[in-house]
Design a protein around this motif. Structure first.
Motif, PDB file in Angstrom:
ATOM      1  N   THR A  73       0.826  -1.213   0.000  1.00 17.81           N
ATOM      2  CA  THR A  73       0.000   0.000   0.000  1.00 17.81           C
ATOM      3  C   THR A  73       0.855   1.255   0.000  1.00 17.81           C
ATOM      4  OG1 THR A  73      -0.192  -0.176   2.429  1.00 17.81           O
ATOM      5  CG2 THR A  73      -1.981  -1.085   1.100  1.00 17.81           C
ATOM      6  N   HIS A  74       1.952   1.241   0.741  1.00 18.04           N
ATOM      7  CA  HIS A  74       2.859   2.403   0.735  1.00 18.04           C
ATOM      8  C   HIS A  74       3.375   2.657  -0.677  1.00 18.04           C
ATOM      9  CE1 HIS A  74       3.379   3.998   4.718  1.00 18.04           C
ATOM     10  NE2 HIS A  74       3.518   2.801   5.244  1.00 18.04           N
ATOM     11  N   ARG A  75       3.968   1.651  -1.279  1.00 18.06           N
ATOM     12  CA  ARG A  75       4.557   1.811  -2.612  1.00 18.06           C
ATOM     13  C   ARG A  75       3.475   2.034  -3.665  1.00 18.06           C
ATOM     14  NH1 ARG A  75       9.927   0.105  -3.020  1.00 18.06           N
ATOM     15  NH2 ARG A  75      10.916   0.670  -1.044  1.00 18.06           N
ATOM     16  N   GLY A  76       2.350   1.357  -3.512  1.00 15.22           N
ATOM     17  CA  GLY A  76       1.286   1.491  -4.509  1.00 15.22           C
ATOM     18  C   GLY A  76       0.742   2.894  -4.596  1.00 15.22           C
ATOM     19  N   PHE A  77       0.435   3.495  -3.446  1.00 16.59           N
ATOM     20  CA  PHE A  77      -0.104   4.853  -3.463  1.00 16.59           C
ATOM     21  C   PHE A  77       0.951   5.873  -3.873  1.00 16.59           C
ATOM     22  CE2 PHE A  77      -3.688   3.177  -0.974  1.00 16.59           C
ATOM     23  CZ  PHE A  77      -4.727   3.776  -1.665  1.00 16.59           C
ATOM     24  N   GLN A  78       2.189   5.617  -3.521  1.00 16.06           N
ATOM     25  CA  GLN A  78       3.258   6.506  -3.980  1.00 16.06           C
ATOM     26  C   GLN A  78       3.365   6.489  -5.498  1.00 16.06           C
ATOM     27  OE1 GLN A  78       6.759   5.182  -1.902  1.00 16.06           O
ATOM     28  NE2 GLN A  78       6.311   6.384  -0.055  1.00 16.06           N
ATOM     29  N   ALA A  79       3.263   5.289  -6.086  1.00 20.03           N
ATOM     30  CA  ALA A  79       3.341   5.166  -7.549  1.00 20.03           C
ATOM     31  C   ALA A  79       2.147   5.843  -8.219  1.00 20.03           C
ATOM     32  CB  ALA A  79       3.398   3.693  -7.942  1.00 20.03           C
ATOM     33  N   MET A  80       0.943   5.631  -7.666  1.00 19.72           N
ATOM     34  CA  MET A  80      -0.248   6.268  -8.249  1.00 19.72           C
ATOM     35  C   MET A  80      -0.164   7.784  -8.155  1.00 19.72           C
ATOM     36  SD  MET A  80      -3.564   3.911  -7.317  1.00 19.72           S
ATOM     37  CE  MET A  80      -3.202   3.650  -5.588  1.00 19.72           C
ATOM     38  N   ALA A  81       0.274   8.287  -7.000  1.00 16.01           N
ATOM     39  CA  ALA A  81       0.375   9.735  -6.818  1.00 16.01           C
ATOM     40  C   ALA A  81       1.415  10.337  -7.756  1.00 16.01           C
ATOM     41  CB  ALA A  81       0.717  10.056  -5.363  1.00 16.01           C
ATOM     42  N   TYR A  82       2.557   9.652  -7.889  1.00 12.56           N
ATOM     43  CA  TYR A  82       3.608  10.155  -8.773  1.00 12.56           C
ATOM     44  C   TYR A  82       3.128  10.204 -10.224  1.00 12.56           C
ATOM     45  CZ  TYR A  82       7.968  10.316 -11.414  1.00 12.56           C
ATOM     46  OH  TYR A  82       8.945  10.671 -12.289  1.00 12.56           O
ATOM     47  N   THR A  83       2.442   9.157 -10.653  1.00 13.91           N
ATOM     48  CA  THR A  83       1.909   9.117 -12.018  1.00 13.91           C
ATOM     49  C   THR A  83       0.908  10.238 -12.250  1.00 13.91           C
ATOM     50  OG1 THR A  83       2.198   6.711 -12.102  1.00 13.91           O
ATOM     51  CG2 THR A  83       0.689   7.696 -13.703  1.00 13.91           C
ATOM     52  N   ALA A  84       0.002  10.428 -11.297  1.00  9.73           N
ATOM     53  CA  ALA A  84      -1.019  11.466 -11.438  1.00  9.73           C
ATOM     54  C   ALA A  84      -0.385  12.858 -11.463  1.00  9.73           C
ATOM     55  CB  ALA A  84      -2.027  11.360 -10.295  1.00  9.73           C
ATOM     56  N   GLU A  85       0.571  13.103 -10.570  1.00 11.87           N
ATOM     57  CA  GLU A  85       1.236  14.412 -10.526  1.00 11.87           C
ATOM     58  C   GLU A  85       1.969  14.697 -11.831  1.00 11.87           C
ATOM     59  OE1 GLU A  85       3.671  13.848  -7.151  1.00 11.87           O
ATOM     60  OE2 GLU A  85       2.112  14.367  -5.698  1.00 11.87           O
ATOM     61  N   THR A  86       2.657  13.696 -12.358  1.00 13.02           N
ATOM     62  CA  THR A  86       3.392  13.884 -13.610  1.00 13.02           C
ATOM     63  C   THR A  86       2.445  14.231 -14.752  1.00 13.02           C
ATOM     64  OG1 THR A  86       5.081  12.302 -12.880  1.00 13.02           O
ATOM     65  CG2 THR A  86       4.984  12.808 -15.229  1.00 13.02           C
ATOM     66  N   LEU A  87       1.337  13.504 -14.854  1.00  8.58           N
ATOM     67  CA  LEU A  87       0.359  13.794 -15.903  1.00  8.58           C
ATOM     68  C   LEU A  87      -0.207  15.196 -15.766  1.00  8.58           C
ATOM     69  CD1 LEU A  87      -1.698  10.484 -16.278  1.00  8.58           C
ATOM     70  CD2 LEU A  87      -0.260  11.576 -18.003  1.00  8.58           C
ATOM     71  N   ILE A  88      -0.469  15.622 -14.545  1.00  5.22           N
ATOM     72  CA  ILE A  88      -1.043  16.950 -14.330  1.00  5.22           C
ATOM     73  C   ILE A  88      -0.080  18.035 -14.796  1.00  5.22           C
ATOM     74  CG2 ILE A  88      -1.706  18.602 -12.531  1.00  5.22           C
ATOM     75  CD1 ILE A  88      -2.931  16.196 -11.024  1.00  5.22           C
ATOM     76  N   PHE A  89       1.201  17.890 -14.477  1.00  8.74           N
ATOM     77  CA  PHE A  89       2.167  18.912 -14.906  1.00  8.74           C
ATOM     78  C   PHE A  89       2.344  18.905 -16.427  1.00  8.74           C
ATOM     79  CE2 PHE A  89       3.629  18.578 -10.416  1.00  8.74           C
ATOM     80  CZ  PHE A  89       3.436  19.918 -10.086  1.00  8.74           C
ATOM     81  N   VAL A  90       2.269  17.738 -17.047  1.00 10.82           N
ATOM     82  CA  VAL A  90       2.306  17.692 -18.511  1.00 10.82           C
ATOM     83  C   VAL A  90       1.082  18.399 -19.090  1.00 10.82           C
ATOM     84  CG1 VAL A  90       2.200  16.178 -20.526  1.00 10.82           C
ATOM     85  CG2 VAL A  90       3.711  15.599 -18.624  1.00 10.82           C
ATOM     86  N   PHE A  91      -0.089  18.100 -18.533  1.00 10.75           N
ATOM     87  CA  PHE A  91      -1.318  18.758 -18.973  1.00 10.75           C
ATOM     88  C   PHE A  91      -1.229  20.268 -18.789  1.00 10.75           C
ATOM     89  CE2 PHE A  91      -3.772  14.667 -18.377  1.00 10.75           C
ATOM     90  CZ  PHE A  91      -4.178  14.583 -19.694  1.00 10.75           C
TER      91      PHE A  91
END
Length: 531
Positions: free
Chosen positions: A301-319
């Protein structure tokens, strides 16, 4: 019928191409960010690289007339953002936080996030309105100004916290910046919604009273839903009724993943704030549910949510970078004057927040005060990103309906300031932290002795209630303060067979000693869970 089928096929092709483009950009952004991190680049961070990548791709699509082909993707679906991208970011921030220093500084965090956000929003709104009133720039209506003041007060210190972690910034400073940002996001969204409701009602005195009451109802209603869901998950994991199921770790992980979205959707379904709800759900699950998880489930759960958050943040900055050219904005009306004036005003509003609220924070801190250096770093760390961008897109769509039709101007100013902070302000943070010497010094014990909180007496009562009632009910074993198990040998050493009586003796000690021991036992529990 054939035309309908053909139209659906065209939409499917368009979405497929757009998704492939986003996956490719996500891969490039991840590779570039990893390279910068490996090289320890001082002036360009991962968020800045993703934004530049978005700007570059947006410019290519604009020059080649490719924006129309990817219109549904590059213009950013707000529902996708609010339901899919934002929740994991908010939940991860709460679920994977440093609980010790977060709760140590909770008084200051709440003052910066709630009172400070109101101060910043009002200051920015009135000054932006004044710029238009005196003719220095394009004028927005008063409601538009307050909506803009609310949304632009949302900070997003992703780059800041990354630099803090790499350089080993002072933990209390990290907690203040981090804590303010997650609560500030929740407060900003609620405040923005209330401003829009007031705008629809005409903005009379009755509407203002309604706004205050509605803000309290939405915020505390969402808080109750998030807390309930977090406690419910913690209780289920503590009781472990389904322990006999094979691969119970999968059930644990599934529960931790599902409950936050249940919390979010429940709040949204009741017309409250899903962001506030999932934030408090994450805080409660970090405090109670984590202690009930198996070692494997905790790591996943620690690594999973970190990965999801990182992916979402990266997409948002690209957008965000692509948004500069993909939206139809009347840049000629914004001009250099309004753009520069907005940067100055928003920066000044942030200063009113930090320096004004710090006077109140320091007045009630019983030991170490928030120093001038800390204040400057907190002020300088007010980058803008995900929340401000999402709410500005909503303004782009809604203002023509409920205000003066200047949503594109609001979005344009937001993009200008967001890009300015991500690319230019963030680039100064690394050398700034080194020069100001606000890095973590000394050991863990020294930090406990020198750090401080507001309201130690109140905190002692909360600790006592938490210890006597909450933890025995929502954690799988008897604990002292926040995570240290009381085995039989420990209890016997206290000279009493009752863990509760043993705890009460500690509660009756000096408040500062209690807080220090509380923090030490919490740290021990966290380290034990990571082993």
């Amino acid at each position: 019928m054939a035309e309908v089928v053909e139209e659906k096929e065209d939409d499917t092709v368009e979405y497929s191409e757009g998704i492939l483009l986003m996956i490719f950009l996500l891969f490039v952004a991840n590779a570039g960010g990893s390279f910068l991190k490996k090289k320890k680049h001082k002036f360009l961070q991962e968020a800045g690289f993703s934004t530049i990548l978005g700007l570059f791709v947006g410019m290519i699509l604009w020059l080649t007339n490719g924006l129309n082909s990817f219109d549904s993707v590059v213009k950013f679906n707000q529902d996708f953002f609010m339901i899919v991208l934002l929740p994991p970011i908010i939940f991860d921030s709460a679920y994977n936080m440093d609980k010790i220093y977060f709760f140590k500084n909770i008084g200051g965090i709440l003052l910066y996030a709630i009172l400070g956000t109101f101060v910043s929003a009002i200051t920015i709104a009135l000054m932006i309105y004044a710029v238009g009133a005196v003719g220095l720039g394009y004028g927005l209506t008063l409601i538009e100004c307050f909506a803009f003041g609310a949304l632009i007060s949302a900070t997003d210190p992703v780059s800041v916290l990354s630099i803090f972690s790499e350089m080993g910034a002072d933990r209390d400073l990290y907690a203040l910046v981090f804590g303010e940002s997650i609560f500030n996001d929740a407060v900003t969204i609620v405040l923005y919604r209330i401003v829009l409701e007031v705008g629809k009602g005409g903005g009379g005195p009755g509407d203002l009273v309604f706004a205050v009451v509605n803000f309290a109802v939405i915020f505390f209603g969402s808080f109750l839903i998030g807390t309930f869901c977090g406690l419910l998950a913690s209780y289920f994991l503590r009781k472990r009724w389904v322990d006999k199921i094979a691969d119970f770790e999968n059930v644990e992980v599934l529960l931790v993943i599902i409950i936050p979205w249940v919390s979010y959707l429940m709040a949204e379904g009741m017309e409250l704030s899903g962001i506030v709800s999932i934030l408090f759900c994450g805080i409660i699950m970090a405090k109670y549910a984590q202690e009930n998880l198996s070692e494997e489930a905790l790591k996943v759960t620690h690594r999973g949510f970190q990965a999801m958050a990182y992916t979402a943040e990266t997409l948002i900055f690209v957008f965000l970078g692509m948004g500069v050219l993909s939206f139809s904005i009347r840049w000629e009306l914004i001009g250099w004057t309004l753009a520069i004036a907005s940067i100055i005003i928003i920066t000044f509003g942030r200063a009113c927040n930090v320096y004004g609220v710090t006077k109140i924070v320091n007045r009630y801190r019983t030991r170490t005060k928030v120093s001038k250096k800390f204040q400057f770093v907190i002020w300088h760390s007010g980058l803008r990103g995900a929340i401000a961008f999402a709410l500005a897109i909503e303004s782009y769509k809604l203002f023509p309906e409920c205000a003066g039709g200047n949503g594109d101007i609001v979005l344009g100013i937001t993009l200008i300031y967001a890009v300015y902070t991500i690319l230019f302000v963030a680039s100064t943070l690394n050398p700034l932290l080194s020069r100001l010497d606000v890095l973590d010094k000394g050991g863990e014990e020294d930090q406990f002795e020198t750090s401080s909180n507001c309201g130690n007496s109140l905190k002692a009562k909360i600790i006592q209630f938490d210890t006597d009632y909450m933890m025995p009910f929502f954690r799988k074993s008897a604990h002292t303060y926040q995570g240290e198990s009381l085995d039989d040998s420990h209890v016997e050493s206290q000279g009493d067979s009752s863990p509760q009586k043993s705890l009460k003796r500690v509660i009756e000690t000096d408040d500062d000693d209690l807080e220090k021991e509380y923090e030490l036992t919490e740290r021990a529990a966290i380290e034990e869970s990571k082993e």
